[in-house]
Design a protein around this motif. Structure first.
Motif, PDB file in Angstrom:
ATOM      1  N   SER A 144       0.818  -1.220   0.000  1.00  0.00           N
ATOM      2  CA  SER A 144       0.000   0.000   0.000  1.00  0.00           C
ATOM      3  C   SER A 144       0.853   1.272   0.000  1.00  0.00           C
ATOM      4  O   SER A 144       0.310   2.370   0.040  1.00  0.00           O
ATOM      5  CB  SER A 144      -0.944   0.001   1.205  1.00  0.00           C
ATOM      6  N   HIS A 145       2.177   1.117  -0.039  1.00  0.00           N
ATOM      7  CA  HIS A 145       3.049   2.305  -0.078  1.00  0.00           C
ATOM      8  C   HIS A 145       3.782   2.339  -1.412  1.00  0.00           C
ATOM      9  O   HIS A 145       4.600   1.451  -1.688  1.00  0.00           O
ATOM     10  CB  HIS A 145       4.070   2.262   1.053  1.00  0.00           C
ATOM     11  N   LEU A 146       3.529   3.371  -2.188  1.00  0.00           N
ATOM     12  CA  LEU A 146       4.197   3.473  -3.491  1.00  0.00           C
ATOM     13  C   LEU A 146       5.719   3.452  -3.327  1.00  0.00           C
ATOM     14  O   LEU A 146       6.431   2.857  -4.136  1.00  0.00           O
ATOM     15  CB  LEU A 146       3.747   4.754  -4.219  1.00  0.00           C
ATOM     16  N   SER A 176      10.190   7.355  -7.249  1.00  0.00           N
ATOM     17  CA  SER A 176       9.198   7.269  -6.168  1.00  0.00           C
ATOM     18  C   SER A 176       8.885   5.838  -5.772  1.00  0.00           C
ATOM     19  O   SER A 176       7.962   5.606  -4.999  1.00  0.00           O
ATOM     20  CB  SER A 176       7.900   7.963  -6.609  1.00  0.00           C
ATOM     21  N   THR A 177       9.619   4.877  -6.331  1.00  0.00           N
ATOM     22  CA  THR A 177       9.347   3.465  -6.049  1.00  0.00           C
ATOM     23  C   THR A 177      10.664   2.754  -5.731  1.00  0.00           C
ATOM     24  O   THR A 177      11.749   3.302  -5.970  1.00  0.00           O
ATOM     25  CB  THR A 177       8.687   2.783  -7.265  1.00  0.00           C
ATOM     26  N   THR A 242      -2.989  -1.614 -11.448  1.00  0.00           N
ATOM     27  CA  THR A 242      -2.376  -1.605 -10.109  1.00  0.00           C
ATOM     28  C   THR A 242      -3.110  -2.577  -9.203  1.00  0.00           C
ATOM     29  O   THR A 242      -4.199  -3.053  -9.522  1.00  0.00           O
ATOM     30  CB  THR A 242      -2.451  -0.215  -9.442  1.00  0.00           C
ATOM     31  N   LYS A 245      -4.337  -0.568  -4.241  1.00  0.00           N
ATOM     32  CA  LYS A 245      -3.936   0.142  -3.013  1.00  0.00           C
ATOM     33  C   LYS A 245      -2.985   1.293  -3.300  1.00  0.00           C
ATOM     34  O   LYS A 245      -2.874   2.225  -2.510  1.00  0.00           O
ATOM     35  CB  LYS A 245      -3.284  -0.838  -2.027  1.00  0.00           C
ATOM     36  N   ILE A 246      -2.264   1.261  -4.399  1.00  0.00           N
ATOM     37  CA  ILE A 246      -1.336   2.351  -4.701  1.00  0.00           C
ATOM     38  C   ILE A 246      -1.832   3.221  -5.857  1.00  0.00           C
ATOM     39  O   ILE A 246      -1.118   4.125  -6.299  1.00  0.00           O
ATOM     40  CB  ILE A 246       0.092   1.825  -5.018  1.00  0.00           C
ATOM     41  N   ASP A 248      -4.079   5.675  -6.051  1.00  0.00           N
ATOM     42  CA  ASP A 248      -4.153   7.116  -5.771  1.00  0.00           C
ATOM     43  C   ASP A 248      -2.770   7.751  -5.678  1.00  0.00           C
ATOM     44  O   ASP A 248      -2.610   8.940  -5.962  1.00  0.00           O
ATOM     45  CB  ASP A 248      -4.906   7.362  -4.456  1.00  0.00           C
ATOM     46  N   GLN A 249      -1.768   6.968  -5.283  1.00  0.00           N
ATOM     47  CA  GLN A 249      -0.416   7.531  -5.147  1.00  0.00           C
ATOM     48  C   GLN A 249       0.302   7.593  -6.496  1.00  0.00           C
ATOM     49  O   GLN A 249       1.127   8.481  -6.726  1.00  0.00           O
ATOM     50  CB  GLN A 249       0.411   6.665  -4.179  1.00  0.00           C
ATOM     51  N   ILE A 250      -0.006   6.666  -7.399  1.00  0.00           N
ATOM     52  CA  ILE A 250       0.720   6.655  -8.678  1.00  0.00           C
ATOM     53  C   ILE A 250       0.066   7.593  -9.702  1.00  0.00           C
ATOM     54  O   ILE A 250       0.760   8.151 -10.574  1.00  0.00           O
ATOM     55  CB  ILE A 250       0.863   5.205  -9.231  1.00  0.00           C
TER      56      ILE A 250
END
Ligand code: 2AM
Ligand code: CA
Length: 254
Positions: A144-146, A176-177, A242, A245-246, A248-250
């Motif tokens: 859940s963490h990009l 960012s990953t 995806t 879970k990620i 919205d971040q990506i």
């Protein structure tokens, strides 16, 4: 007619045997270019001819659309086939290539199969019923963490010399990953998201036959399939898959 996953598997595995025979005899393989940076081999043509003959004979009510032979007349209900996705990898003796077969009826994907013969991995899914790898159910990762994510992409767009060539986007997302991979077969990439081996995959300028089966497999494994703005659906010219879970971040980095 109801298609059973097992009947489809028999046909796709037989196609895989044809591909593998060529793969194990690469020195005699003729590799041609359809256009600059776009390859076709004898194996692509042989596998597609086999699948077209088998599928249209077994299921005469469905049309056929394959990368190498084009579309048959009836396209409202059709097989969408990429005989070898990852032809360039195949021609170099690398293992990440696959056969991709999907059944689409009234623009809805019903069943899909992606078979990677050199890896021995067979992925399949049925709309509303789930996704499987080698007979066992699969699901997307729980990451859940990009910042901790492993992502995959491809650069098919470079082959059309587009100004939006994915390089800036790749640089942003790479920073960012944690992990970035480039496997060379979009159908496989989608299955890797489905199987939780990577957390996201995106690519541009693909065709439906590259992604149809893999997108259904990913969706049935719990993945979100969107365009780069987050609109839900399968958009081969701009596909983002995806674990959900990620997403919205990506999205802001797309
Ligand atoms: P293929 O191997 O069946 O051609 C990898 O980035 C993805 O891009 C693969 O799915 C590959 O499919 C596809 N691809 C290869 N050449 C391409 C081209 N010229 N235009 C668009 N997609 C291409
Ligand atoms: Ca292809």
């Amino acid at each position: 007619m109801l298609i059973s996953v097992h009947d489809l598997e028999t046909v796709v595995r037989a196609a895989g045997a044809i591909a593998l025979a060529h793969f194990n005899d690469l020195k005699n393989l003729a590799v041609n270019k359809k256009s600059p940076r776009d390859f076709v081999t004898d194996a692509d043509v042989a596998v597609e001819a086999f699948l077209k003959a088998e599928l249209t004979q077994k299921y005469p009510e469905y049309g056929f659309w394959g990368e190498e032979s084009g579309q048959s007349a009836d396209q409202s209900a059709r097989w969408v086939v990429d005989p070898i996705d990852g032809t360039h990898s195949f021609s170099r003796g690398q293992y990440f290539w696959s056969i991709s077969v999907a059944l689409e009826i009234d623009q809805e994907l019903i069943i899909g199969a992606v078979f990677a013969p050199a890896l021995g991995d067979y992925y399949t899914a049925v709309k509303g019923k789930g996704a499987w790898k080698n007979g066992s159910p699969i699901s997307v990762s729980s990451e859940s963490h990009l910042a901790d994510a492993m992502v995959a992409t491809g650069f098919a767009c470079l082959r059309s010399y587009l100004p939006d060539n994915n390089l800036d986007r790749f640089a942003r997302i790479a920073q960012s990953t944690t992990g970035q991979r480039r496997f060379g077969s979009a159908a496989m990439d989608l299955c890797l998201v489905a199987d939780g081996q990577v957390d996201a995959f995106w690519e541009q300028e693909l065709n439906l036959y590259d992604v149809a089966a893999g997108a259904l497999i990913a969706q049935e494994a719990g993945a979100t399939v969107t365009d780069f703005q987050g609109n839900k659906g399968i958009f081969p010219k701009q596909i983002l898959v995806t674990n959900g879970k990620i997403l919205d971040q990506i999205l802001p980095l797309m």
